[in-house]
Structures are given as C-alpha cells and as structure tokens.
Motif scaffolding. Structure first.
Motif, PDB file in Angstrom:
ATOM      1  N   GLU A 163       0.854  -1.194   0.000  1.00 20.31           N
ATOM      2  CA  GLU A 163       0.000   0.000   0.000  1.00 20.31           C
ATOM      3  C   GLU A 163       0.888   1.241   0.000  1.00 20.31           C
ATOM      4  O   GLU A 163       1.804   1.358   0.812  1.00 20.31           O
ATOM      5  N   GLY A 164       0.594   2.167  -0.895  1.00 23.08           N
ATOM      6  CA  GLY A 164       1.327   3.419  -0.959  1.00 23.08           C
ATOM      7  C   GLY A 164       0.393   4.615  -0.925  1.00 23.08           C
ATOM      8  O   GLY A 164      -0.833   4.466  -0.859  1.00 23.08           O
ATOM      9  N   SER A 165       0.959   5.789  -0.958  1.00 21.48           N
ATOM     10  CA  SER A 165       0.144   7.007  -0.931  1.00 21.48           C
ATOM     11  C   SER A 165      -0.733   7.132  -2.166  1.00 21.48           C
ATOM     12  O   SER A 165      -1.799   7.754  -2.131  1.00 21.48           O
ATOM     13  N   SER A 166      -0.278   6.547  -3.276  1.00 23.62           N
ATOM     14  CA  SER A 166      -1.040   6.614  -4.525  1.00 23.62           C
ATOM     15  C   SER A 166      -1.868   5.357  -4.773  1.00 23.62           C
ATOM     16  O   SER A 166      -2.437   5.199  -5.850  1.00 23.62           O
ATOM     17  N   GLY A 167      -1.923   4.463  -3.792  1.00 24.60           N
ATOM     18  CA  GLY A 167      -2.709   3.244  -3.954  1.00 24.60           C
ATOM     19  C   GLY A 167      -1.842   1.998  -3.892  1.00 24.60           C
ATOM     20  O   GLY A 167      -0.754   2.005  -3.309  1.00 24.60           O
ATOM     21  N   LEU A 168      -2.304   0.936  -4.510  1.00 22.86           N
ATOM     22  CA  LEU A 168      -1.583  -0.321  -4.510  1.00 22.86           C
ATOM     23  C   LEU A 168      -0.450  -0.314  -5.521  1.00 22.86           C
ATOM     24  O   LEU A 168      -0.582   0.230  -6.619  1.00 22.86           O
ATOM     25  N   THR A 169       0.671  -0.915  -5.149  1.00 20.98           N
ATOM     26  CA  THR A 169       1.796  -1.112  -6.051  1.00 20.98           C
ATOM     27  C   THR A 169       2.256  -2.557  -5.934  1.00 20.98           C
ATOM     28  O   THR A 169       2.043  -3.207  -4.908  1.00 20.98           O
ATOM     29  N   SER A 170       2.885  -3.060  -6.981  1.00 22.80           N
ATOM     30  CA  SER A 170       3.361  -4.444  -6.970  1.00 22.80           C
ATOM     31  C   SER A 170       4.823  -4.493  -7.377  1.00 22.80           C
ATOM     32  O   SER A 170       5.298  -3.673  -8.161  1.00 22.80           O
ATOM     33  N   GLU A 171       5.510  -5.477  -6.823  1.00 21.33           N
ATOM     34  CA  GLU A 171       6.920  -5.693  -7.125  1.00 21.33           C
ATOM     35  C   GLU A 171       7.118  -7.179  -7.415  1.00 21.33           C
ATOM     36  O   GLU A 171       6.729  -8.030  -6.614  1.00 21.33           O
ATOM     37  N   ARG A 172       7.724  -7.476  -8.558  1.00 25.48           N
ATOM     38  CA  ARG A 172       7.972  -8.865  -8.909  1.00 25.48           C
ATOM     39  C   ARG A 172       9.186  -9.352  -8.138  1.00 25.48           C
ATOM     40  O   ARG A 172      10.277  -8.809  -8.244  1.00 25.48           O
ATOM     41  N   VAL A 173       9.003 -10.422  -7.368  1.00 25.44           N
ATOM     42  CA  VAL A 173      10.093 -10.945  -6.545  1.00 25.44           C
ATOM     43  C   VAL A 173      10.630 -12.272  -7.069  1.00 25.44           C
ATOM     44  O   VAL A 173      11.781 -12.626  -6.786  1.00 25.44           O
ATOM     45  N   VAL A 174       9.812 -12.998  -7.808  1.00 24.27           N
ATOM     46  CA  VAL A 174      10.262 -14.268  -8.384  1.00 24.27           C
ATOM     47  C   VAL A 174       9.663 -14.411  -9.777  1.00 24.27           C
ATOM     48  O   VAL A 174       8.484 -14.118  -9.992  1.00 24.27           O
ATOM     49  N   GLU A 175      10.506 -14.872 -10.721  1.00 21.53           N
ATOM     50  CA  GLU A 175      10.036 -15.188 -12.066  1.00 21.53           C
ATOM     51  C   GLU A 175      10.815 -16.396 -12.570  1.00 21.53           C
ATOM     52  O   GLU A 175      12.043 -16.360 -12.652  1.00 21.53           O
ATOM     53  N   VAL A 176      10.113 -17.452 -12.871  1.00 24.20           N
ATOM     54  CA  VAL A 176      10.726 -18.672 -13.403  1.00 24.20           C
ATOM     55  C   VAL A 176      10.056 -18.993 -14.726  1.00 24.20           C
ATOM     56  O   VAL A 176       8.839 -19.258 -14.758  1.00 24.20           O
ATOM     57  N   LEU A 177      10.837 -18.957 -15.825  1.00 21.73           N
ATOM     58  CA  LEU A 177      10.311 -19.190 -17.162  1.00 21.73           C
ATOM     59  C   LEU A 177      10.779 -20.544 -17.670  1.00 21.73           C
ATOM     60  O   LEU A 177      11.954 -20.900 -17.527  1.00 21.73           O
ATOM     61  N   ARG A 178       9.883 -21.259 -18.276  1.00 22.71           N
ATOM     62  CA  ARG A 178      10.224 -22.550 -18.878  1.00 22.71           C
ATOM     63  C   ARG A 178      10.785 -22.316 -20.280  1.00 22.71           C
ATOM     64  O   ARG A 178      10.202 -21.581 -21.083  1.00 22.71           O
ATOM     65  N   GLU A 179      11.897 -22.949 -20.558  1.00 26.92           N
ATOM     66  CA  GLU A 179      12.523 -22.792 -21.872  1.00 26.92           C
ATOM     67  C   GLU A 179      11.863 -23.678 -22.923  1.00 26.92           C
ATOM     68  O   GLU A 179      11.738 -23.293 -24.079  1.00 26.92           O
ATOM     69  N   VAL A 180      11.444 -24.863 -22.505  1.00 28.32           N
ATOM     70  CA  VAL A 180      10.835 -25.807 -23.439  1.00 28.32           C
ATOM     71  C   VAL A 180       9.472 -26.203 -22.897  1.00 28.32           C
ATOM     72  O   VAL A 180       9.342 -26.587 -21.727  1.00 28.32           O
ATOM     73  N   VAL A 181       8.470 -26.082 -23.749  1.00 29.40           N
ATOM     74  CA  VAL A 181       7.114 -26.476 -23.377  1.00 29.40           C
ATOM     75  C   VAL A 181       6.775 -27.750 -24.124  1.00 29.40           C
ATOM     76  O   VAL A 181       6.719 -27.763 -25.355  1.00 29.40           O
TER      77      VAL A 181
END
Length: 207
Positions: free
Chosen positions: A157-175
């Motif tokens: 929660e911030g003064s301008s409302g909700l904010t988000s921060e990406r903390v984890v990202e795991v991408l699959r190379e082969v589907v």
C-alpha cells in the motif's frame, strides 16, 4: 429432569417435528412464523439432518445483501487450479483475467476495504492457478500460467494506492505438450519459541 422439561416445553412451541433414531436426528419443517422462540431450539445427536421448506419468493431473502466484486466472466469449463484467491487477512482478493484475442493472463488484486486495485501483467499464457502466501504480515501473490511459468509479486500500500513488485520469475525454456500446472503455498506454522524477531521465511515456501 430440568433439562428434559425445558426441551419438552421448547418442542411443544416449535412448529418442527423432531424424529429421533439411535444414530441421527431428522428435523422436518412445517410453516413457521419467524419467531425466535419457535424457530430456535437445541438438538442433540451424532448426526443431524435438516430438511428446509420451500420459500415463497424467488429473489432470495431481503436480509441478504449481495455485492459484486468480480465482474469478469470465465469460460464455463473445469479448472483444476484457482482463478480467484483471498488473502488470509480477508482484505485482499486476486483473480485471473485472460486478455481477449491474445490469450495472455493478467492478475487483478483488489483491496476490499478501500476498493483500490492493481493489474499485474507479464504472464505469457493464461493464468491457470494463483494464490496468496500464508502470511498476514505481507501480501504476496503467486501465479502460474498455462505454459508453466511462475510469477510471484509482493503487493504494498502506498500514498497513490496499490503497487506491486515482482520478486520471483521462473520461465520454462521448453514447453512439452499440454500439462497441468499448479501453485501451492506451504502452510506456515509459527514456532512456539518466543523471539524478538520471529523468522517468517517459511511462510514463503511453495511447490
């Protein structure tokens, strides 16, 4: 004896018929007048079955108020994962949306108290499962898309409302074909030992 007399008097006033057996209690209603004296009474049994009567209206109870929180209509099919999740504090909810024409998923997070909301983007496929971490101190939401990519965001929660921060990202190379992808947070069980700064890192374990 006093308890038995009390129950007898209450049952005499009650418009319900109480049927007893050795293992269960069945309550079958007759027309009621809405009085607490006649509609509330104690029952006892290893198993209680209540059969309600049909109402005389089609729109529901006038005492029940409904407020739409999510106005997105999902495709009518079976979803093995969650598309709607609630934070354990009850203040925040999150739900998955699929962008028309592109098939990419986004996650909407809403503060139910302030009605502030934020849209989390970056998923490469439709969101197939999402949930909040089991911690009240932080609002951490994770999502997995149809390609098996994992995304975890921290919402503040911030003064301008909700904010988000990406903390984890795991991408699959082969589907490899179609697979079912789930995201499950491990329940957090705090230690009984009293500490000045308790370690809550285990609340952020997921599989």
């Amino acid at each position: 004896t006093s308890t038995r007399d009390y129950l007898s008097k209450r049952m005499a006033k009650c418009p319900y018929k109480l049927l007893k057996s050795k293992s269960d209690v069945n309550i079958c209603p007759n027309p009621v007048n809405g009085s607490d004296d006649t509609n509330c009474f104690p029952v006892k049994g290893s198993e209680v079955n209540i059969v309600t009567s049909e109402g005389d209206h089609d729109v529901g109870s006038s005492m029940l108020k409904i407020k739409n929180i999510v106005n997105f209509g999902w495709e009518h099919k079976y979803y093995p994962g969650q598309l709607v999740a609630a934070h354990m504090s009850g203040t925040y909810i999150a739900y998955a949306i699929t962008t028309p024409g592109k098939g990419c998923g986004v996650v909407r997070v809403v503060n139910r108290d302030t009605d502030d909301r934020i849209l989390i983007k970056g998923m490469r496929g439709a969101v197939v499962d999402l949930s909040f971490a089991h911690t009240k101190e932080e609002v951490v939401v994770g999502a997995v898309d149809s390609l098996g990519n994992l995304f975890v965001h921290k919402v503040t929660e911030g003064s301008s409302g909700l904010t988000s921060e990406r903390v984890v990202e795991v991408l699959r190379e082969v589907v490899e074909g179609e697979m079912m992808h789930r995201l499950i947070w491990c329940p957090y069980l705090p230690e009984l030992v009293m500490e000045e700064e308790p370690d809550t890192s285990s609340a952020k374990l997921l599989v």
